[in-house]
Structure formats: structure tokens, C-alpha cells
Design a protein around this motif. Structure first.
Motif, PDB file in Angstrom:
ATOM      1  N   VAL A  58       0.967  -1.308   0.054  1.00  0.00           N
ATOM      2  CA  VAL A  58      -0.038  -0.138   0.130  1.00  0.00           C
ATOM      3  C   VAL A  58       0.820   1.266   0.023  1.00  0.00           C
ATOM      4  CG1 VAL A  58      -2.114  -1.042   0.970  1.00  0.00           C
ATOM      5  CG2 VAL A  58      -0.436  -0.173   2.581  1.00  0.00           C
ATOM      6  N   ALA A  59       2.048   1.253  -0.893  1.00  0.00           N
ATOM      7  CA  ALA A  59       2.799   2.289  -0.966  1.00  0.00           C
ATOM      8  C   ALA A  59       2.882   3.183  -2.366  1.00  0.00           C
ATOM      9  CB  ALA A  59       4.248   2.058  -0.382  1.00  0.00           C
ATOM     10  N   ASP A  60       1.928   2.667  -3.113  1.00  0.00           N
ATOM     11  CA  ASP A  60       1.873   3.483  -4.477  1.00  0.00           C
ATOM     12  C   ASP A  60       1.361   4.821  -4.335  1.00  0.00           C
ATOM     13  OD1 ASP A  60       1.634   3.813  -7.119  1.00  0.00           O
ATOM     14  OD2 ASP A  60      -0.095   2.543  -7.540  1.00  0.00           O
ATOM     15  N   ASP A  61       2.392   5.622  -5.163  1.00  0.00           N
ATOM     16  CA  ASP A  61       2.075   7.128  -5.041  1.00  0.00           C
ATOM     17  C   ASP A  61       2.192   7.787  -6.584  1.00  0.00           C
ATOM     18  OD1 ASP A  61       4.865   7.034  -5.424  1.00  0.00           O
ATOM     19  OD2 ASP A  61       5.457   8.503  -4.116  1.00  0.00           O
ATOM     20  N   GLY A  62       1.708   6.818  -7.694  1.00  0.00           N
ATOM     21  CA  GLY A  62       1.734   7.226  -8.644  1.00  0.00           C
ATOM     22  C   GLY A  62       0.319   7.010  -9.485  1.00  0.00           C
ATOM     23  N   GLY A  63       0.167   7.769 -10.739  1.00  0.00           N
ATOM     24  CA  GLY A  63      -0.851   7.356 -11.382  1.00  0.00           C
ATOM     25  C   GLY A  63      -2.143   7.737 -10.630  1.00  0.00           C
ATOM     26  N   SER A  64      -3.147   7.057 -10.965  1.00  0.00           N
ATOM     27  CA  SER A  64      -4.611   7.094 -10.387  1.00  0.00           C
ATOM     28  C   SER A  64      -4.512   6.962  -8.673  1.00  0.00           C
ATOM     29  CB  SER A  64      -5.597   6.222 -11.027  1.00  0.00           C
ATOM     30  OG  SER A  64      -7.026   6.136 -10.306  1.00  0.00           O
ATOM     31  N   SER A  65      -3.918   5.852  -8.445  1.00  0.00           N
ATOM     32  CA  SER A  65      -3.615   5.497  -6.960  1.00  0.00           C
ATOM     33  C   SER A  65      -3.321   6.962  -6.351  1.00  0.00           C
ATOM     34  CB  SER A  65      -2.860   4.372  -6.882  1.00  0.00           C
ATOM     35  OG  SER A  65      -3.698   3.243  -7.164  1.00  0.00           O
ATOM     36  N   GLY A  66      -2.074   7.236  -6.793  1.00  0.00           N
ATOM     37  CA  GLY A  66      -1.298   8.515  -6.154  1.00  0.00           C
ATOM     38  C   GLY A  66      -2.255   9.827  -6.125  1.00  0.00           C
ATOM     39  N   ARG A  67      -3.175   9.885  -7.225  1.00  0.00           N
ATOM     40  CA  ARG A  67      -4.082  11.206  -7.081  1.00  0.00           C
ATOM     41  C   ARG A  67      -4.857  10.977  -6.033  1.00  0.00           C
ATOM     42  NH1 ARG A  67      -5.523  11.192 -13.259  1.00  0.00           N
ATOM     43  NH2 ARG A  67      -7.112  12.727 -12.405  1.00  0.00           N
ATOM     44  N   LEU A  68      -5.780   9.833  -6.165  1.00  0.00           N
ATOM     45  CA  LEU A  68      -6.617   9.681  -4.983  1.00  0.00           C
ATOM     46  C   LEU A  68      -6.037   9.424  -3.495  1.00  0.00           C
ATOM     47  CD1 LEU A  68      -8.812   6.831  -6.674  1.00  0.00           C
ATOM     48  CD2 LEU A  68      -9.412   9.068  -6.381  1.00  0.00           C
ATOM     49  N   ARG A  69      -4.919   9.131  -3.518  1.00  0.00           N
ATOM     50  CA  ARG A  69      -4.270   9.125  -2.025  1.00  0.00           C
ATOM     51  C   ARG A  69      -3.907  10.628  -1.703  1.00  0.00           C
ATOM     52  NH1 ARG A  69       1.394   5.967  -0.451  1.00  0.00           N
ATOM     53  NH2 ARG A  69       1.654   7.172   1.124  1.00  0.00           N
ATOM     54  N   ALA A  70      -3.642  11.288  -2.641  1.00  0.00           N
ATOM     55  CA  ALA A  70      -3.056  12.792  -2.238  1.00  0.00           C
ATOM     56  C   ALA A  70      -4.510  13.562  -1.906  1.00  0.00           C
ATOM     57  CB  ALA A  70      -2.501  13.313  -3.254  1.00  0.00           C
ATOM     58  N   GLU A  71      -5.444  13.262  -2.743  1.00  0.00           N
ATOM     59  CA  GLU A  71      -6.750  14.042  -2.537  1.00  0.00           C
ATOM     60  C   GLU A  71      -7.619  13.734  -1.449  1.00  0.00           C
ATOM     61  OE1 GLU A  71      -8.435  14.297  -6.527  1.00  0.00           O
ATOM     62  OE2 GLU A  71      -6.813  14.920  -7.423  1.00  0.00           O
ATOM     63  N   LEU A  72      -7.648  12.199  -1.195  1.00  0.00           N
ATOM     64  CA  LEU A  72      -8.674  11.707  -0.163  1.00  0.00           C
ATOM     65  C   LEU A  72      -7.922  11.102   1.027  1.00  0.00           C
ATOM     66  CD1 LEU A  72     -10.988  10.232  -2.817  1.00  0.00           C
ATOM     67  CD2 LEU A  72     -11.134  12.268  -1.695  1.00  0.00           C
ATOM     68  N   GLY A 146     -11.627 -16.178  -2.905  1.00  0.00           N
ATOM     69  CA  GLY A 146     -11.061 -15.928  -1.794  1.00  0.00           C
ATOM     70  C   GLY A 146     -11.057 -14.567  -1.266  1.00  0.00           C
ATOM     71  N   ARG A 147      -9.917 -13.832  -0.836  1.00  0.00           N
ATOM     72  CA  ARG A 147     -10.126 -12.447  -0.190  1.00  0.00           C
ATOM     73  C   ARG A 147      -8.680 -11.557  -0.696  1.00  0.00           C
ATOM     74  NH1 ARG A 147     -11.060 -11.351   6.138  1.00  0.00           N
ATOM     75  NH2 ARG A 147     -12.107  -9.454   5.954  1.00  0.00           N
ATOM     76  N   VAL A 148      -8.810 -10.553  -0.616  1.00  0.00           N
ATOM     77  CA  VAL A 148      -7.897  -9.269  -0.733  1.00  0.00           C
ATOM     78  C   VAL A 148      -7.809  -8.396   0.230  1.00  0.00           C
ATOM     79  CG1 VAL A 148      -7.177  -7.507  -2.375  1.00  0.00           C
ATOM     80  CG2 VAL A 148      -8.323  -9.433  -3.401  1.00  0.00           C
ATOM     81  N   LEU A 149      -6.548  -8.043   0.979  1.00  0.00           N
ATOM     82  CA  LEU A 149      -6.506  -7.408   2.062  1.00  0.00           C
ATOM     83  C   LEU A 149      -5.234  -6.488   1.712  1.00  0.00           C
ATOM     84  CD1 LEU A 149      -6.851 -10.394   4.694  1.00  0.00           C
ATOM     85  CD2 LEU A 149      -8.369  -8.685   4.359  1.00  0.00           C
ATOM     86  N   PRO A 150      -5.256  -5.243   2.411  1.00  0.00           N
ATOM     87  CA  PRO A 150      -4.015  -4.457   2.326  1.00  0.00           C
ATOM     88  C   PRO A 150      -3.255  -4.896   3.281  1.00  0.00           C
ATOM     89  CG  PRO A 150      -5.640  -3.253   3.626  1.00  0.00           C
ATOM     90  CD  PRO A 150      -6.301  -4.579   2.968  1.00  0.00           C
ATOM     91  N   MET A 151      -1.597  -4.892   3.173  1.00  0.00           N
ATOM     92  CA  MET A 151      -0.888  -5.291   4.196  1.00  0.00           C
ATOM     93  C   MET A 151      -0.725  -4.577   5.353  1.00  0.00           C
ATOM     94  SD  MET A 151       3.215  -4.305   3.058  1.00  0.00           S
ATOM     95  CE  MET A 151       3.538  -2.786   2.852  1.00  0.00           C
ATOM     96  N   SER A 152      -1.193  -3.006   5.288  1.00  0.00           N
ATOM     97  CA  SER A 152      -1.312  -2.116   6.376  1.00  0.00           C
ATOM     98  C   SER A 152      -2.502  -1.329   6.092  1.00  0.00           C
ATOM     99  CB  SER A 152      -0.388  -1.151   6.319  1.00  0.00           C
ATOM    100  OG  SER A 152      -0.418  -0.159   7.549  1.00  0.00           O
TER     101      SER A 152
END
Length: 355
Positions: A58-72, A146-152
Motif C-alpha cells: 500500500v505504498a503506491d504514489d503514482g498514477g490514479s492511485s497516487g492522485r486519490l491518495r493525495a486528494e482523499l 478468496g479475499r484481498v487485503l492491504p498489508m497495512s
């Protein structure tokens, strides 16, 4: 990259073709990683069992993920979305949903480049109150096996010491951010997480401790694989689990963070970051490591982890991606070494059950 972004249409999970009665459930498999590398692993292990848990960086800071992380301020959803897609059901109705979740908006406006699934996960997390609940809700829509979980449960940052960026090659510079680390023209020496002592996702810890098989890799080594052993509680779970542990190496060094790395070097840097981490098997594509001294050196390095090395064909023909069927076969062989897998026949197709 180690896997295509969309599921292979011809593959059917073994567990889906097995008889509905008289078959013991498949092994519990927990796969750790991120991005295309984790997608490859999940596409493989879903062929062996429905009892799959993906634990995602859960450390991605680029692209769509990075934008949503920074904004929200949300946990970056991109790698989580890809893991859901890898485990999604295969009937026609679900396929439409999976393709929609994976779809990226074009154009030049505010939504350009955003994945639909990233937006859905960000919205669900706000409505439901946490990322794990959001993932479970979208997993039901996608009929996830199955299931998908964040490591943190919180977004993390990666910081790296990198040499080769200054006129003096002995001098290291500190760079921050997953994208910066993954694309640096320098040589990554060491990585850290910020915060340095992040919490682990409790269900992820349970999944590691209760697994029959834990798979780490392939993927971006410093930004998707090593971070798992840097989360203290997750590191402890990985060290103490009774599961069979398998490390899957990349088919080749990646431009940027591992440029020029040999297979042996990948093991060396993992050991530097987690000296007490042990694995049972290291899976290596046979064509990526020539016979002779390279294999001898790799085997010696693996022995320091307590591991045997399996040199097998796991590459998709003509590409630098792992082939899901071949990788599944390699992991099945690792499981068989513990005496837990039995091949049966069901519906004219080989299936796997756990003893």
C-alpha cells in the motif's frame, strides 16, 4: 512486468472443475506482493484452490492511485483492484463487471487516467468506513475466489538510499516515493517504510499464520516484495508461520530499481532487510539463470534462507511474464514436497485437493 493486466480467458481454476461432493477443500494459500507480479501469482494459485488470500502493498504514489491518495487520504487502491480482478469469477456477467473495474477513463479532464475500480474502492472506503470492508463488498460483486487485503490499514511511503546519483559513486542520496524508487537511474541500496513502525492489517496476519502455503514474489523487488518484511507484525507472522514458504523470483531484473541484478543479488538484498526470514523453496525460471556457476551461487544463497531451489520453466512463451499454468504447476510441486497435495480427476480435467 510479470503479468498481463487482464485475466486469461481460457484458464479454469482446478477447484471449479472438481466434483462438488467428496472433495476435500484445497490448501489455504496466502500470496504477498503488489501490481503485476502479484497478479501473476494470484492467476496461478487460483488454479489450485479457492482458499486464496492476497496481501497487497500500500505504498503506491503514482498514477490514479497516487492522485486519490493525495486528494482523499485513502489507501492507494490500484494494486488492490488488480488483485480483485485476478481472483474474480469467470462467468459472463462477472466478466463485464471485472472489465469495468479495470477500465481507465480517457480524455483530458479530471477523470482522465483514473481506473473505475479505483474510484469505486475509494468511494466504498468512505461510505463503509474502512478499506477492508470496501474490498470485501467489491469482492462480492466480482464473485472473488478468496479475499484481498492491504498489508497495512494506512497508506505507506517508501524511502530508499540510492547510490550513483552524485558525482562520487560512493555517496548515497535519500529518495522518497514508490515511483521514484522504481524508476531511479541510480542503484538502490536499502529501503525503509514511513512510518517506520506501521500497523499490519489484522486479517492479513491471520491469513499468514493460518496458511498452508505462503508465496512471496514475483514483483518489483524493493517496492512490492521487500516492504512486506518491513512491517514489524507482518514480518513476525512470516517468520513464525508453520506454512510452507515459497519465494518466486522475477524472470529478469527490472529497469530502474534492480537494473543489473542477478538472481542471487535479489536474495542477497532480501536477506539484508530481513536476516531472520526463512523460506522453504525458491522458484526460478530455468531459462533466466544459465547452468553452471550462476546456478551454484544462487543455490548457495538460497541455502542461507534454508531453501531449496527449483529451476523450472515458468515463463509465458515469447514474453517476460509468468505463465499462470506453469507457475501453478511449480507451486503444486512445492506443496507436494510436504505431502499435502493429491491429484484427482474430475469432469475430465485434473483437479487438486488437500489432504
Amino acid at each position: 512486468m510479470n503479468a498481463a493486466e487482464t485475466p486469461d480467458s481460457d484458464s479454469t481454476p482446478y477447484s471449479e472443475s472438481a466434483p462438488s461432493s467428496g472433495v476435500v477443500p484445497g490448501p489455504a494459500i496466502t500470496a504477498l506482493g503488489g501490481g503485476h507480479g502479484l497478479y501473476a501469482t494470484l492467476s496461478a494459485v487460483r488454479r489450485l484452490t479457492d482458499r486464496v488470500t492476497a496481501v497487497v502493498t500500500v505504498a503506491d504514489d503514482g498514477g490514479s492511485s497516487g492522485r486519490l491518495r493525495a486528494e482523499l487520504g485513502v489507501v492507494p487502491p490500484g494494486d488492490l483492484r488488480m488483485a480483485l480482478a485476478a481472483l474474480a469469477g469467470r462467468d459472463d456477467e462477472v466478466r463485464v463487471w471485472t472489465e469495468t473495474v479495470q477500465h481507465r477513463f480517457g480524455g483530458t479532464g479530471a477523470l482522465a487516467g483514473h481506473s473505475v475500480g479505483n474510484l469505486i474502492l475509494a468511494g466504498l472506503a468512505e461510505v463503509a468506513g474502512d478499506t477492508v470492508t470496501a474490498l470485501d463488498m467489491l469482492a462480492r460483486v466480482l464473485d472473488v475466489r478468496g479475499r484481498v487485503l492491504p498489508m497495512s490499514p494506512i497508506p505507506l511511503d517508501i524511502e530508499a538510499d540510492v547510490s550513483g546519483l552524485e558525482s562520487d559513486p560512493r555517496v548515497s542520496r535519500c529518495i522518497r516515493g514508490q515511483v521514484a524508487v522504481a524508476t531511479t537511474p541510480g542503484k538502490v541500496r536499502r529501503v525503509r517504510l514511513i512510518p517506520a513502525d506501521p500497523p499490519a492489517c489484522p486479517p492479513a496476519l491471520d491469513a499468514v499464520c493460518e496458511a498452508d502455503l505462503v508465496v512471496l514474489g514475483p514483483g518489483s523487488w524493493f517496492s512490492s516484495v521487500i516492504p512486506h518484511v518491513l512491517v514489524p507484525d507482518l514480518h513476525e507472522a512470516l517468520v513464525h508461520t508453520t506454512a510452507l514458504k515459497v519465494l518466486v523470483l522475477n524472470l529478469a531484473a527490472e529497469p530502474g530499481e534492480t537494473a543489473g541484478f542477478s538472481a542471487e543479488r535479489h536474495l542477497h538484498v532480501l536477506a539484508q532487510h530481513a536476516p531472520d526470514f526463512r523460506v522453504d523453496h525458491v522458484v526460478v525460471d530455468a531459462a533466466s539463470v544459465p547452468e553452471g556457476r550462476e546456478r551454484e551461487h544462487l543455490s548457495r544463497s538460497a541455502a542461507r534462507f534454508g531453501a531449496d531451489v527449483s529451476f523450472v520453466d515458468v515463463a509465458e512463451t515469447g514474453t517476460h511474464r509468468h505463465d499462470p499454468a506453469k507457475l501453478a504447476g511449480a507451486l503444486e510441486t512445492c506443496l507436494s514436497s510436504r505431502g499435502g497435495v493429491r491429484a484427482t480427476r474430475g469432469g475430465g480435467r485434473e483437479s487438486v485437493s488437500w489432504q
